[in-house]
Scaffold this motif. Structure first.
Motif, short mmCIF file in Angstrom:
data_model
loop_
_atom_site.label_atom_id
_atom_site.label_comp_id
_atom_site.label_asym_id
_atom_site.label_seq_id
_atom_site.Cartn_x
_atom_site.Cartn_y
_atom_site.Cartn_z
N UNK A 58 -0.19 -7.26 -2.04
CA UNK A 58 0.65 -7.37 -3.23
C UNK A 58 1.18 -6.02 -3.59
N UNK A 59 2.49 -5.91 -3.74
CA UNK A 59 3.10 -4.67 -4.22
C UNK A 59 3.85 -5.00 -5.50
N UNK A 60 3.50 -4.36 -6.57
CA UNK A 60 4.13 -4.61 -7.86
C UNK A 60 4.10 -6.11 -8.19
N UNK A 61 3.00 -6.77 -7.77
CA UNK A 61 2.83 -8.20 -8.05
C UNK A 61 3.55 -9.12 -7.09
N UNK A 62 4.21 -8.57 -6.06
CA UNK A 62 4.95 -9.41 -5.10
C UNK A 62 4.16 -9.45 -3.79
N UNK A 63 3.92 -10.65 -3.26
CA UNK A 63 3.17 -10.79 -2.01
C UNK A 63 4.10 -10.50 -0.84
N UNK A 64 3.75 -9.48 -0.05
CA UNK A 64 4.61 -9.11 1.09
C UNK A 64 3.76 -8.78 2.31
N UNK A 340 8.80 -0.90 0.35
CA UNK A 340 9.09 -0.39 -0.99
C UNK A 340 9.44 -1.54 -1.93
N UNK A 341 8.97 -1.45 -3.15
CA UNK A 341 9.56 -2.27 -4.22
C UNK A 341 10.30 -1.29 -5.11
N UNK A 342 11.62 -1.51 -5.25
CA UNK A 342 12.45 -0.58 -6.03
C UNK A 342 13.15 -1.32 -7.16
N UNK A 343 13.46 -0.58 -8.22
CA UNK A 343 14.33 -1.15 -9.25
C UNK A 343 15.70 -1.37 -8.64
N UNK A 385 14.44 -6.35 -9.16
CA UNK A 385 13.70 -5.55 -8.17
C UNK A 385 14.16 -5.89 -6.76
N UNK A 386 14.05 -4.94 -5.85
CA UNK A 386 14.37 -5.17 -4.44
C UNK A 386 13.15 -4.81 -3.60
N UNK A 387 12.90 -5.61 -2.58
CA UNK A 387 11.80 -5.31 -1.65
C UNK A 387 12.45 -4.93 -0.33
N UNK A 388 12.13 -3.74 0.16
CA UNK A 388 12.75 -3.21 1.38
C UNK A 388 11.66 -2.77 2.34
N UNK A 422 9.01 1.51 -7.44
CA UNK A 422 7.98 0.99 -8.35
C UNK A 422 6.62 0.91 -7.64
N UNK A 423 6.64 0.59 -6.35
CA UNK A 423 5.40 0.49 -5.58
C UNK A 423 5.75 0.67 -4.11
N UNK A 424 4.79 1.17 -3.34
CA UNK A 424 5.08 1.41 -1.92
C UNK A 424 3.80 1.32 -1.11
N UNK A 425 3.96 0.95 0.16
CA UNK A 425 2.83 0.98 1.11
C UNK A 425 3.34 1.54 2.41
N UNK A 426 2.51 2.31 3.08
CA UNK A 426 2.92 2.88 4.37
C UNK A 426 1.84 2.59 5.40
N UNK A 427 2.24 2.16 6.59
CA UNK A 427 1.31 1.93 7.69
C UNK A 427 1.83 2.63 8.93
#
Ligand SMILES: Cc1cc2nc3c(=O)[nH]c(=O)nc-3n(C[C@H](O)[C@H](O)[C@H](O)COP(=O)(O)OP(=O)(O)OC[C@H]3O[C@@H](n4cnc5c(N)ncnc54)[C@H](O)[C@@H]3O)c2cc1C
Length: 492
Positions: A58-64, A340-343, A385-388, A422-427
């Protein structure tokens, strides 16, 4: 056909001990295929959770999904597995399957949506997007394809070489290469055109040109040609891992995380799998696998009649080296994957869902507008919000902060006016090449021939099937079926 009674076969299954090394999708499918016919299965995973590259968060409450996300809608083995696991209702076809190529321009990257194509090869070289990508001279060069004598693909199997020779370097470099490099980090010269685009060879002979051949493979209806051919699972691919884990636990399989298979010894009646000291990290798997080493118990070697190697080429090579089997474990490209979750800001999101830059046009190797690709993610993100997801060729010095800043900068170039992160994850991930890489089938056959010389040893996974969940599922099911048959019918 044997006349052994079913009870005898069931008894044989019950006494056939299986140890699966590796808890990615290949290991889980192999474990399930063995456990469901009554074989006692132990699965070992060195990480604190099952799933391997498959990871949903979950990133910023969005399941990705953080790495693999999409699969082909026309892959029968995976479709069958999803049906069996009761996941068919969760399959969500892509809402936008369009692909764009980003060109370098003085004002920043300019995205051009590809016209209907196969592997980037356009059916119509006069289409406006083709002209925008390769210029007027490039289009005339591509048109020469129509005037050249037909060539059968049997003579030229390399996708890159075939496209270059028939349509010119610009088509290869700006329409075809961005797709193979962006998806797999593989040059199109290394792709076997017959495997990447089945049917193209015969169509080329019929049509007399490459563009004409692609035209024959595409549906007549333009809307049908643009229809997305990929899907995801609502709630993420981890659902597949969770469903398999649950089935395995119901069948009393022994699932161990934080346990590394360290070495193998062959015994008169099978194998012993030696375990390395466990990783002290807390288990966070999707179900509740046991973790005896973390509980302070000594890690006893595990006896096995069948050992399934499902932990990648490097681990397989290391485990079998002591047994006189030399496996090739070529170094794999390494990519950083940033989600990324961005505004949304004031940006207009009119680009295609997937963008592959011509090398040098942007820092990223691929960009996916996840919310444009999937209605479910779009709904969860809402309008604000945008998820990229962006991938980058990895450099050792890069850290997560640099990479997230680089990803946000690339996003701002593509979508001027986009807001902050707003939130990010890196792998950081290795990319196994697809099965369509030239020579892949021969390498897989050689590996399996070498491993198969040792009684009770089999290997599955992306290094043998080619990268990609659907290819792995199909290959693992076939390989396990072969071994089950040999064990139960007595010729193993
Ligand atoms: C960034 C990225 C994006 C991708 N996107 C897609 C996509 O959209 N669609 C798609 O179909 N595919 C995609 N793929 C490919 C796909 O994810 C992989 O091919 C697949 O998940 C590999 O599964 P596997 O079981 O073969 O290997 P893995 O997932 O690597 O599993 C192997 C497991 O073995 C464990 N292991 C290793 N050594 C040991 C040991 N000694 N003892 C115990 N355990 C061990 C590892 O920890 C790992 O969990 C993507 C891959 C990446 C990296």
């Amino acid at each position: 056909m044997s006349d052994k009674p079913a009870a005898d076969l069931a008894a044989r299954a019950r006494t056939t001990r299986v140890v699966v090394i590796g808890g990615g999708i290949a290991g889980l499918v192999a474990a399930w295929e063995c456990a469901r016919i009554g074989m006692p299965v132990t699965l070992l995973e060195q990480a604190p959770r099952l799933g391997g590259w498959i990871e949903t968060d979950e990133l910023d409450g969005i399941t990705v999904d953080l790495a693999p996300e999409a699969f082909s809608l026309s892959a029968p083995a995976l479709a069958g597995l999803l049906d069996e696991l009761g996941l068919r209702a969760e399959v969500e076809p892509a809402r936008d399957g369009s692909v764009g190529v980003a060109l370098a321009t003085p004002g920043g990257p300019r995205v051009v949506t590809l016209p209907p194509n196969r592997a980037g090869i356009p059916a119509n070289v006069w289409a406006e997007p083709v002209r925008r990508l390769i210029g007027g001279r490039g289009v005339w060069r591509a048109y020469l394809d129509r005037l050249r004598p037909p060539l059968t693909i049997g003579r030229e199997r390399s996708l890159g070489a075939l496209v270059r020779s028939r349509m010119g370097a610009h088509v290869r470099d700006r329409l075809v290469a961005p797709l193979t490099l962006g998806t797999w980090a593989v040059d199109p010269d290394r792709i076997d055109v017959d495997l990447a685009v089945p049917g193209l060879s015969a169509a080329l002979t019929r049509a007399g040109s490459l563009a004409g051949a692609v035209g024959q493979l595409l549906p007549d209806d333009d809307a049908e040609a643009r229809r997305p051919r990929r899907a995801r699972l609502r709630g993420g691919l981890t659902q597949l891992v969770t469903a398999l884990t649950e089935r395995l636990l119901l069948l009393d399989a022994d699932l161990r995380v934080n346990v590394r298979a360290d070495s193998l010894t062959q015994t008169p009646d099978g194998w012993l799998v030696h375990l390395a000291p466990a990783d002290p990290a807390e288990p966070t798997g999707p179900a509740e696998p046991t973790d005896p080493a973390a509980a302070g118990e000594p890690a006893q070697p595990l006896p096995a009649d069948i050992v399934v190697l499902a932990a990648g080429a490097a681990t397989s090579a290391a485990l079998v080296r002591d047994h006189g089997i030399v496996l090739e474990a070529a170094p794999l490209p390494v990519r950083d994957v940033v989600t990324l979750v961005m505004d949304a800001g004031t940006a207009a999101f009119d680009a295609p869902a997937t963008i592959y830059p011509v090398p040098g046009a942007m820092a990223a190797a691929s960009v996916i507008d996840v919310g444009s690709a999937w209605a479910g993610v779009r709904a969860d993100a809402g309008p604000g919000r945008r998820v990229l997801r962006l991938t980058f060729d990895a450099a050792p010095a890069d850290d997560a902060t640099d990479l997230i800043a680089r990803a946000a900068a690339d996003a701002a170039q593509l979508w001027p006016g986009i807001g902050g992160v707003r939130a990010a994850a890196q792998r950081r991930a290795t990319l196994a090449p697809p099965a369509s890489v030239l020579g892949h089938a021969q390498r897989t056959a050689a590996t399996r021939a070498a491993i198969g010389r040792r009684h009770g040893l089999i290997a599955v996974g992306e290094d043998l099937a080619g990268g990609g969940v659907s290819a792995i599922v199909a290959d693992t099911l076939a390989e396990v079926e072969r071994v089950r048959h040999e064990v139960l019918w007595g010729s193993f």
